[in-house]
Design an enzyme around this catalytic site. Structure first.
Site, PDB file in Angstrom:
ATOM      1  N   HIS A  13       0.883  -1.195   0.000  1.00 40.35           N
ATOM      2  CA  HIS A  13       0.000   0.000   0.000  1.00 40.35           C
ATOM      3  C   HIS A  13       0.905   1.225   0.000  1.00 40.35           C
ATOM      4  CE1 HIS A  13      -3.733   2.265   1.558  1.00 40.35           C
ATOM      5  NE2 HIS A  13      -2.796   3.174   1.322  1.00 40.35           N
ATOM      6  N   HIS A  15       1.596   5.361  -1.701  1.00 39.58           N
ATOM      7  CA  HIS A  15       1.206   6.539  -2.492  1.00 39.58           C
ATOM      8  C   HIS A  15       2.450   7.119  -3.141  1.00 39.58           C
ATOM      9  CE1 HIS A  15      -2.848   6.648  -0.766  1.00 39.58           C
ATOM     10  NE2 HIS A  15      -2.251   6.186   0.310  1.00 39.58           N
ATOM     11  N   LYS A  99      -9.324  -0.501  -5.637  1.00 45.31           N
ATOM     12  CA  LYS A  99      -9.350   0.178  -4.352  1.00 45.31           C
ATOM     13  C   LYS A  99     -10.711   0.804  -4.098  1.00 45.31           C
ATOM     14  CE  LYS A  99      -7.846   2.111  -0.629  1.00 45.31           C
ATOM     15  NZ  LYS A  99      -6.640   2.244   0.171  1.00 45.31           N
ATOM     16  N   HIS A 136     -10.435   0.955   2.016  1.00 42.95           N
ATOM     17  CA  HIS A 136     -10.213   1.970   3.043  1.00 42.95           C
ATOM     18  C   HIS A 136     -11.389   1.845   4.001  1.00 42.95           C
ATOM     19  CE1 HIS A 136      -8.614   5.854   4.633  1.00 42.95           C
ATOM     20  NE2 HIS A 136      -9.802   5.787   5.208  1.00 42.95           N
ATOM     21  N   HIS A 174      -4.417  -0.664   5.956  1.00 46.81           N
ATOM     22  CA  HIS A 174      -3.949   0.130   7.099  1.00 46.81           C
ATOM     23  C   HIS A 174      -4.856   0.030   8.321  1.00 46.81           C
ATOM     24  CE1 HIS A 174      -6.755   2.806   5.138  1.00 46.81           C
ATOM     25  NE2 HIS A 174      -5.890   3.275   4.274  1.00 46.81           N
ATOM     26  N   ASP A 247       1.559   2.544   3.509  1.00 48.30           N
ATOM     27  CA  ASP A 247       0.719   3.738   3.363  1.00 48.30           C
ATOM     28  C   ASP A 247       1.583   4.994   3.444  1.00 48.30           C
ATOM     29  OD1 ASP A 247      -1.520   5.276   2.936  1.00 48.30           O
ATOM     30  OD2 ASP A 247      -2.215   5.184   5.008  1.00 48.30           O
TER      31      ASP A 247
END
Ligand code: NCD
Ligand code: ZN
Length: 345
Positions: A13, A15, A99, A136, A174, A247
């Site tokens: 995970h 970004h 996602k 999420h 997460h 994350d």
């Protein structure tokens, strides 16, 4: 033990953003990780197969010379997601997961899902072809306290979806609560969870006690100490359903340090040092490789990496306070304790 050899880790995970930020943060991940599951919450989001192919090309173009890092792409689920496009993207191996952001739950989630019945057909198709859904897991109902949003999501949204669509493979992303640990533990083979580095380190006091610390603010927000302990126990348990998804979520300091600051901790650079320190404290160093390099690959049905990294222990490692992008500084997550393990080479 002062040396530890691990299969090269994967980050399930991550970004990476785009443009100047992508250029600055990608080397930080590529240095230690072989692969990363790249989140699609760009503006505008990565919704279609064509978006994912373009984004993958931009990532590959930003890769440091000589790096064999592989981005694994995700699609951002919307109420308009087209089944044929998604199936085609999965079939050619362009996307590894889809996602789900509840609309409004976090950074760049405005295009997310409001009405879960509208994505039912997409989810059924994903169950058929075994394409994992990364979730999420927070409700956005303003009536629900922000510290309860994950636990309420499990009850109101996730469990009903999983009952409704048997065989859907889900990763709770997460996770931050003992409730999520328990739910995932009892959830059968189609359910797994990623745990971040920072949620193993901080509880909500770190954000709020003795002054507000925007660099510890992320979503889902860190919870009470009992929850952090449950996460540490899960990560170090050796159970294959728990694996690393950092994350790592870079934002410029200018966007974090303002009256309404962005959520996200940037941990790509020092994650492995922090994890080694945490696992050592728990007497679980021999389980670190499972968490960073084996369990995630097994869930996503890919081979673990052949290459190895070596961690060695010595004098405290000095990391810079942040990294510089063409647009400004990104502050690095500070665990608040000395780090003795470094990745060699
Ligand atoms: C992430 C981001 O900045 O994109 N922020 C965060 O606090 N984790 C989004 C997310 O994963 O929720
Ligand atoms: Zn994220």
């Amino acid at each position: 033990m002062d040396r530890l050899t691990l299969r090269r880790p994967d980050d399930w995970h991550l970004h990476l953003r785009d443009g100047a930020m992508l250029k600055a943060v990608l080397p930080e991940t590529a240095r230690h990780f072989a692969r990363a599951l790249v989140m699609p919450n760009l503006v505008p989001p990565v919704v279609t197969a064509a978006d994912a192919a373009d984004y993958r090309d931009r990532i590959l173009a930003a890769k440091p010379r000589g790096s064999d890092f592989r981005p694994l792409m995700t699609l951002y689920l919307t109420e308009d997601t087209q089944v044929p496009d998604l199936r085609a993207a999965a079939e050619i191996g362009l996307v590894t997961a889809v996602k789900l952001y509840p609309a409004g739950a976090t950074t760049n989630s405005a295009s997310g899902v409001k009405d879960f019945t509208k994505v039912r057909r997409v989810l059924e198709n994903m169950a058929q072809i075994g394409l994992p859904l990364c979730v999420h897991g927070e409700v956005t109902d303003p009536e629900v306290d922000i510290f309860d949003r994950e636990a309420v999501f499990i009850e109101r949204v996730l469990d009903p979806i999983r009952r409704d669509i048997p065989g859907l493979r889900v990763v709770m992303e997460h996770i931050t609560t003992a409730d999520a640990v328990d739910y995932v533990r009892d959830g059968g083979d189609d359910l797994a969870a990623t745990i971040t580095t920072h949620h193993l380190v901080i509880n909500r006091n770190h954000i709020l006690a003795g002054g507000i610390r925007p660099h510890y603010y992320c979503l889902p927000v860190a919870k009470r100490e009992v929850h952090r302990k449950a996460l540490v126990a899960a990560a170090t348990s050796g159970e294959a359903r728990f694996f690393l998804g950092t994350d790592s979520a870079p934002h410029l300091d200018a966007a974090k340090l303002m009256p309404c600051g962005c959520a996200g901790c940037f941990t790509a650079t020092n994650t492995l040092s922090i994890l080694a320190e945490m696992f050592e404290r728990e007497g679980a160093l021999e389980r670190l490789e499972g968490f960073t390099s084996l369990h995630g690959a097994a869930f996503y049905r890919v081979e673990p990496n052949d290459a190895r990294i070596v961690l060695s222990k010595g004098e405290p490692v000095r990391y810079p306070p942040g990294i510089l992008t063409e647009d400004g500084v990104v502050t690095m997550f500070d665990p608040g304790f000395p780090l003795h393990w470094r990745v060699e080479g």
